[in-house]
Design a protein around this motif. Structure first.
Motif, mmCIF file in Angstrom:
data_model
loop_
_atom_site.group_PDB
_atom_site.id
_atom_site.type_symbol
_atom_site.label_atom_id
_atom_site.label_comp_id
_atom_site.label_asym_id
_atom_site.label_seq_id
_atom_site.Cartn_x
_atom_site.Cartn_y
_atom_site.Cartn_z
ATOM 1 N N UNK A 54 -12.997 12.279 0.482
ATOM 2 C CA UNK A 54 -13.456 10.905 0.330
ATOM 3 C C UNK A 54 -12.937 10.304 -0.976
ATOM 4 N N UNK A 55 -12.923 11.093 -2.038
ATOM 5 C CA UNK A 55 -12.419 10.616 -3.330
ATOM 6 C C UNK A 55 -10.927 10.287 -3.226
ATOM 7 N N UNK A 56 -10.156 11.164 -2.576
ATOM 8 C CA UNK A 56 -8.722 10.925 -2.418
ATOM 9 C C UNK A 56 -8.480 9.683 -1.564
ATOM 10 N N UNK A 57 -9.207 9.539 -0.454
ATOM 11 C CA UNK A 57 -9.062 8.344 0.392
ATOM 12 C C UNK A 57 -9.384 7.085 -0.400
ATOM 13 N N UNK A 58 -10.408 7.163 -1.212
ATOM 14 C CA UNK A 58 -10.828 6.021 -2.015
ATOM 15 C C UNK A 58 -9.719 5.607 -2.988
ATOM 16 N N UNK A 59 -9.143 6.576 -3.684
ATOM 17 C CA UNK A 59 -8.083 6.283 -4.660
ATOM 18 C C UNK A 59 -6.865 5.679 -3.962
ATOM 19 N N UNK A 60 -6.436 6.299 -2.858
ATOM 20 C CA UNK A 60 -5.275 5.798 -2.117
ATOM 21 C C UNK A 60 -5.550 4.393 -1.576
ATOM 22 N N UNK A 61 -6.737 4.181 -1.035
ATOM 23 C CA UNK A 61 -7.101 2.877 -0.497
ATOM 24 C C UNK A 61 -7.061 1.794 -1.573
ATOM 25 N N UNK A 62 -7.612 2.106 -2.738
ATOM 26 C CA UNK A 62 -7.613 1.126 -3.832
ATOM 27 C C UNK A 62 -6.185 0.788 -4.280
ATOM 28 N N UNK A 63 -5.327 1.800 -4.326
ATOM 29 C CA UNK A 63 -3.941 1.546 -4.735
ATOM 30 C C UNK A 63 -3.235 0.682 -3.693
ATOM 31 N N UNK A 64 -3.305 1.093 -2.433
ATOM 32 C CA UNK A 64 -2.553 0.391 -1.377
ATOM 33 C C UNK A 64 -3.181 -0.941 -0.976
ATOM 34 N N UNK A 65 -4.363 -1.234 -1.499
ATOM 35 C CA UNK A 65 -4.956 -2.549 -1.275
ATOM 36 C C UNK A 65 -4.052 -3.622 -1.891
ATOM 37 N N UNK A 66 -3.261 -3.218 -2.892
ATOM 38 C CA UNK A 66 -2.370 -4.141 -3.595
ATOM 39 C C UNK A 66 -1.010 -4.297 -2.900
ATOM 40 N N UNK A 67 -0.790 -3.589 -1.784
ATOM 41 C CA UNK A 67 0.487 -3.677 -1.079
ATOM 42 C C UNK A 67 0.286 -4.418 0.243
ATOM 43 N N UNK A 68 1.194 -5.261 0.652
ATOM 44 C CA UNK A 68 2.346 -5.757 -0.083
ATOM 45 C C UNK A 68 1.892 -6.753 -1.157
ATOM 46 N N UNK A 69 2.716 -6.942 -2.167
ATOM 47 C CA UNK A 69 2.324 -7.866 -3.235
ATOM 48 C C UNK A 69 2.342 -9.314 -2.738
ATOM 49 N N UNK A 70 1.514 -10.125 -3.356
ATOM 50 C CA UNK A 70 1.520 -11.564 -3.060
ATOM 51 C C UNK A 70 2.695 -12.157 -3.813
ATOM 52 N N UNK A 71 3.795 -12.246 -3.140
ATOM 53 C CA UNK A 71 4.989 -12.766 -3.811
ATOM 54 C C UNK A 71 5.270 -14.178 -3.364
ATOM 55 N N UNK A 72 5.744 -14.975 -4.297
ATOM 56 C CA UNK A 72 6.117 -16.353 -4.022
ATOM 57 C C UNK A 72 7.625 -16.440 -4.064
ATOM 58 N N UNK A 73 8.226 -16.920 -2.976
ATOM 59 C CA UNK A 73 9.695 -17.058 -2.931
ATOM 60 C C UNK A 73 10.071 -18.493 -2.780
#
Length: 182
Positions: free
Chosen positions: A163-182
């Motif tokens: 659960x701890x590993x899933x939590x860490x991975x989830x928090x990191x990948x919540x930021x992917x893909x980045x909100x990019x402005x083109x």
């Protein structure tokens, strides 16, 4: 019926434990993240990660689940290669405890009152850092990196560890893909 009452409590505990993950990300502004629909794991990079093979598999399963939930598919001819890197460090927190009853030299008489220095409290914990690198398979260049820092679970309860590993991975990948402005 009682199990349904425990589900919200469990969700609150998991979310509270996830709040202790500190995440930073970086990415290539020139990359078009809409072009990346498939992924594969980059074995040479993953083999270098300094964690047990069991924890590597837990991290990779969590990444697979998170990317699949975003609509990406695992492929033999991927758009992105996924690599991980880990670090471990000792975290030391010092808390100043300048409060409480003490004996002072002020006023008349005995000099008892608020004040004094009751010392410092030192707290040590092991902090882990997980790097998730997304590499453009065509150019072999890093296009996105997520970094999560959190205290490590050192117990023998496998469910808590997963659960701890899933939590860490989830928090990191919540930021992917980045909100990019083109």
């Amino acid at each position: 019926m009682k199990i349904f009452k425990l589900v919200p409590l469990f969700a609150i505990l998991v979310l509270a434990s996830c709040s202790s993950v500190r995440v930073t990300t970086d990415y290539d502004r020139e990359a078009n993240f809409n072009d990346f629909g498939s992924f594969a794991f980059f074995k040479p990079g993953i083999d270098k990660a300094k964690i047990s093979d069991l924890d590597k598999r837990r991290v990779l399963r969590a990444i697979d689940g998170e990317l699949s939930a975003k609509g990406m598919v695992k492929s033999e001819t991927p758009d992105l290669l996924i690599s991980i890197f880990t670090k471990e460090s000792e975290r030391v927190d010092v808390y100043n405890n300048n409060f409480g009853w003490g004996r002072g030299a002020w006023g008349w008489g005995t000099g008892f009152g608020w004040g004094g220095n009751w010392g410092n409290t030192v707290s040590k914990s092991t902090e882990g850092t997980l790097y998730i690198d997304l590499i453009d398979a065509k150019t072999q260049e890093l296009v996105w990196q997520g970094v999560g820092r959190s205290s490590l679970y050192r117990g023998s309860n496998i469910d808590k560890k997963e659960e701890k590993i899933k939590c860490i991975v989830s928090e990191i990948l919540m930021e992917y893909p980045p909100n990019q402005v083109k």
